[in-house]
Design a protein around this motif. Sequence first.
Motif, short mmCIF file in Angstrom:
data_model
loop_
_atom_site.label_atom_id
_atom_site.label_comp_id
_atom_site.label_asym_id
_atom_site.label_seq_id
_atom_site.Cartn_x
_atom_site.Cartn_y
_atom_site.Cartn_z
N ARG A 85 0.84 -1.21 0.00
CA ARG A 85 0.00 0.00 0.00
C ARG A 85 0.87 1.25 0.00
O ARG A 85 0.60 2.21 -0.72
CB ARG A 85 -0.90 0.00 1.24
N HIS A 86 1.91 1.19 0.81
CA HIS A 86 2.82 2.32 0.90
C HIS A 86 3.43 2.63 -0.46
O HIS A 86 3.43 3.78 -0.93
CB HIS A 86 3.92 1.99 1.93
N ALA A 111 0.95 4.08 -2.84
CA ALA A 111 0.68 5.48 -2.53
C ALA A 111 1.80 6.35 -3.08
O ALA A 111 1.56 7.40 -3.70
CB ALA A 111 0.54 5.66 -1.02
N ASP A 128 -8.96 2.47 -4.89
CA ASP A 128 -9.00 1.82 -3.58
C ASP A 128 -7.68 1.09 -3.33
O ASP A 128 -7.56 -0.10 -3.58
CB ASP A 128 -10.17 0.84 -3.56
N VAL A 129 -6.72 1.83 -2.83
CA VAL A 129 -5.37 1.28 -2.70
C VAL A 129 -5.30 -0.04 -1.91
O VAL A 129 -4.64 -0.98 -2.34
CB VAL A 129 -4.41 2.33 -2.10
N PRO A 130 -5.97 -0.14 -0.77
CA PRO A 130 -5.90 -1.43 -0.06
C PRO A 130 -6.34 -2.60 -0.91
O PRO A 130 -5.70 -3.65 -0.93
CB PRO A 130 -6.87 -1.22 1.11
N ALA A 152 -3.77 -3.37 -3.49
CA ALA A 152 -2.65 -4.08 -2.88
C ALA A 152 -2.97 -5.56 -2.76
O ALA A 152 -2.14 -6.43 -3.09
CB ALA A 152 -2.35 -3.49 -1.50
N THR A 153 -4.17 -5.85 -2.32
CA THR A 153 -4.58 -7.25 -2.23
C THR A 153 -4.52 -7.92 -3.59
O THR A 153 -4.04 -9.06 -3.71
CB THR A 153 -6.02 -7.35 -1.71
#
Lengths: 207, 207
Positions: free
Chosen positions: A150-151, A154, A161-163, A166-167
């Motif tokens: 996520r970092h 970003a 929807d970054v989270p 990431a998934t």
Amino acid sequence: MSDHLDLPTRRPVPLPLLGDPPPERADAARNREALLVAAQELINHCGIDAVTMEAVAHRAGVGKGTVFRRFESREGLMGALLNFSETAWQASVISGPPPLGPGADPWDRLAAFGRSRLETTMVSADLIRAAGHAGTRSYAAYSFAAMHVRHLLAELRVEGDVPLLATALMAPLEVWVLDQQVRVEGIGVDRVYEGWLDLARRIVRPT
Amino acid sequence: MSDHLDLPTRRPVPLPLLGDPPPERADAARNREALLVAAQELINHCGIDAVTMEAVAHRAGVGKGTVFRRFESREGLMGALLNFSETAWQASVISGPPPLGPGADPWDRLAAFGRSRLETTMVSADLIRAAGHAGTRSYAAYSFAAMHVRHLLAELRVEGDVPLLATALMAPLEVWVLDQQVRVEGIGVDRVYEGWLDLARRIVRPT
DNA sequence: GAATAAAACCGGACCAGAGTCCGCTTGAGG
DNA sequence: CCTCAAGCGGACTCTGGTCCGGTTTTATTC
């Protein structure tokens, strides 16, 4: 992996903040260590299937109950073993050399992350599977990696929807998926990695 | 899911091509059916944990050995159960109404695929987990879905390693990932779906 | 430093459920 | 009716997991 398990030797005084988990009794700590070593040796010499709770207990010279008290379950024991390599990996992400560690630009770090995760997952596949947890590494371990991704996303100014993105990046690197691709479908690791990079590119590419 | 298990009634004559698996004996077939029904009832009434091989056998009025001969293992039994819903789902993809079935444009079909898979996976989560197979559905079931996605991606003129991209689209819809997101992180199903759609968009979007 | 009490720990007997085995039974073709 | 491969059942093994009476460690008090 060598037979020798690098257990952290005498970390600095635990500094018992009160309200904390009371420290382990000396004999308990000794046993935990002996059990981890026994388990690792068993894996190295006879494969993961030979790692019976009873076998581990016997080899460590303790009773079966002790193994369960220390590690809760077989999966817990495997998880503890896995924890060593996981911790080492986390360390190299946090403070190792670039591009996996800090210093490189985010995209290169992301690419390095993928490659590294792909490889460590394949190497520890047996252990990860045996550690269960619905098959994924422990929540703590998982969420560290997720946080890192996520970092990076970003930093790369990815929108959306970054989270969840990431998934989406981590899911194809899970053991079962990799197993399916590499072992069943016979796809080479390099091709899998190229595919993952392509996926990452598509996710990162600005709209 | 209702108690009633719709076992296919008397399919057309098997046409025994030689070199084929010889047909099941009548009593064997009867038992298989009874066992499936018993297992399903056990799930409905007492939850998946109550589905002990011995319990199933007893309820179906046969011996434990019979269960194992018919289904190989507990996972096999669960897989057989799962097979019904999976087959129904495949049917609605092949010949059901649009947008999941044929007729809609590829993008809409892809979106419908995602939603549908997300939902059926959540509904059958317990069963899928219990069916193991390293956690994913059986290879046949998995590869049907994978094929479908590859097909849609091809229709959408997606460039790159289509099989791997298909995998990337399916991986976030696997049980463990969904479990992690919905049960542990408390993300709503709708949001997960939106995230998946976004992923699909990024993968499909022409370079 | 010794005595003592509480808490933590230990071991192995015990239980449950998955999976195996083998002698007996049964169904289907001749 | 006869034959025999296929099917059947339940006793048996193996392993993960639980439990509890006895022991050891640690903290406390004198």
